[in-house]
Design an enzyme around this catalytic site. Structure first.
Site, mmCIF file in Angstrom:
data_model
loop_
_atom_site.group_PDB
_atom_site.id
_atom_site.type_symbol
_atom_site.label_atom_id
_atom_site.label_comp_id
_atom_site.label_asym_id
_atom_site.label_seq_id
_atom_site.Cartn_x
_atom_site.Cartn_y
_atom_site.Cartn_z
ATOM 1 N N GLY A 46 147.801 78.314 40.132
ATOM 2 C CA GLY A 46 146.268 77.894 39.405
ATOM 3 C C GLY A 46 145.359 78.919 39.789
ATOM 4 O O GLY A 46 145.144 79.541 40.712
ATOM 5 N N GLN A 51 137.074 82.174 40.464
ATOM 6 C CA GLN A 51 137.754 82.836 41.338
ATOM 7 C C GLN A 51 137.679 84.461 41.047
ATOM 8 O O GLN A 51 138.100 85.367 42.044
ATOM 9 C CB GLN A 51 138.932 82.497 41.862
ATOM 10 C CG GLN A 51 139.104 81.250 42.277
ATOM 11 C CD GLN A 51 140.588 80.595 42.516
ATOM 12 O OE1 GLN A 51 141.299 79.897 41.672
ATOM 13 N NE2 GLN A 51 140.941 80.953 43.754
ATOM 14 N N CYS A 89 145.165 78.431 48.756
ATOM 15 C CA CYS A 89 144.139 78.763 47.780
ATOM 16 C C CYS A 89 144.092 80.370 47.701
ATOM 17 O O CYS A 89 144.137 80.943 48.807
ATOM 18 C CB CYS A 89 142.711 78.299 48.015
ATOM 19 S SG CYS A 89 141.667 78.767 46.975
ATOM 20 N N LEU A 90 144.269 80.958 46.427
ATOM 21 C CA LEU A 90 144.239 82.408 46.412
ATOM 22 C C LEU A 90 142.953 82.976 46.874
ATOM 23 O O LEU A 90 142.866 84.264 47.290
ATOM 24 C CB LEU A 90 144.397 82.939 45.265
ATOM 25 C CG LEU A 90 145.618 82.550 44.466
ATOM 26 C CD1 LEU A 90 145.921 82.767 42.764
ATOM 27 C CD2 LEU A 90 146.851 83.284 45.045
ATOM 28 N N HIS A 131 142.368 70.408 42.455
ATOM 29 C CA HIS A 131 141.929 71.997 43.235
ATOM 30 C C HIS A 131 141.296 72.737 42.424
ATOM 31 O O HIS A 131 140.079 73.210 42.784
ATOM 32 C CB HIS A 131 143.265 72.451 43.844
ATOM 33 C CG HIS A 131 142.880 73.629 44.454
ATOM 34 N ND1 HIS A 131 143.210 73.996 46.103
ATOM 35 C CD2 HIS A 131 142.700 74.917 44.116
ATOM 36 C CE1 HIS A 131 142.902 75.160 46.248
ATOM 37 N NE2 HIS A 131 142.401 75.696 45.171
ATOM 38 N N GLU A 132 141.767 73.003 41.236
ATOM 39 C CA GLU A 132 141.082 73.836 40.283
ATOM 40 C C GLU A 132 139.740 73.557 39.615
ATOM 41 O O GLU A 132 138.801 74.247 39.537
ATOM 42 C CB GLU A 132 142.006 74.245 39.094
ATOM 43 C CG GLU A 132 143.194 75.247 39.582
ATOM 44 C CD GLU A 132 143.112 76.209 40.556
ATOM 45 O OE1 GLU A 132 142.059 76.934 40.705
ATOM 46 O OE2 GLU A 132 144.120 76.342 41.170
ATOM 47 N N HIS A 135 137.003 73.692 42.125
ATOM 48 C CA HIS A 135 136.210 75.179 41.978
ATOM 49 C C HIS A 135 135.017 75.368 40.948
ATOM 50 O O HIS A 135 134.266 76.085 41.323
ATOM 51 C CB HIS A 135 137.473 76.360 41.679
ATOM 52 C CG HIS A 135 138.391 76.777 42.714
ATOM 53 N ND1 HIS A 135 137.641 77.333 43.777
ATOM 54 C CD2 HIS A 135 139.542 76.889 42.849
ATOM 55 C CE1 HIS A 135 138.835 77.903 44.434
ATOM 56 N NE2 HIS A 135 139.794 77.421 44.151
HETATM 57 ZN ZN ZN Z 1 141.968 77.561 44.997
#
Ligand code: ZN
Length: 171
Positions: A46, A51, A89-90, A131-132, A135
């Site tokens: 995701g 991000q 998380c990226l 999670h997304e 953000h």
């Molecule tokens: Zn993330």
């Protein structure tokens, strides 16, 4: 399509509340295409627009069939159950933590042309939705976990657990 740079923890863009999308135009389509390419290249599940430095309420999530779901202005309208599990998380590369999430999550969102739809995800997809969406309000999963582990620490924990399991079998 172009790959975009993924910002990491500490970048102020990751702490901002994102604005809703109002124009469903070619700029949005380019953003979505770029986000999908960036997510694929990063091997993630995701990605949220902040991000990649865009403070708009846009998310892409990989479903269980490895299809990308595009979510514009997403909102959670229903959640059920509970799951515990490791999350990463990226934007926090190489670190993982245990986070409790609902097991089933239904989202109402708009597609790239502005049409409303609903979608339901279970397990990892439900986790990813939560999670997304966080953000988009400037939050990272690290706020929801007590301890962060590196991959090496996780592997050491797994080895420890499997040797404990084996000694249990011998008794
Ligand atoms: Zn993330």
């Amino acid at each position: 399509m172009a790959e975009r740079q993924i910002l990491t923890q500490g970048d102020p863009a990751l702490e901002k509340v994102c604005r809703p999308v109002v124009n469903f135009d070619s700029r949005l389509h380019t953003l979505l295409d770029d986000m999908k390419e960036t997510l694929l290249k990063a091997n993630g599940v995701g990605l949220a627009a902040p991000q990649v430095g865009i403070l708009r309420r846009v998310v892409v999530v990989m479903d269980k069939e490895d299809h990308m779901i595009e979510l514009v202005n997403p909102e959670i309208i229903q959640q059920e159950g509970r799951q515990e599990g490791l999350e990463g998380c990226l934007s926090v590369p190489g670190m993982y933590g245990n986070v409790t999430r609902p097991n089933l999550v239904t989202i109402r969102a708009q597609d790239r042309d502005g049409g409303f739809f609903e979608t339901t995800g279970e397990e990892i997809v439900a986790r990813c939705f939560c999670h997304e969406l966080e953000h988009l309000d400037g939050h990272l999963f690290v706020e929801r976990t007590e301890k962060l582990y590196s991959l090496e620490e996780l592997e050491a924990l797994e080895r420890q657990q499997s040797s404990e399991d084996k000694s249990g079998e011998n008794k």
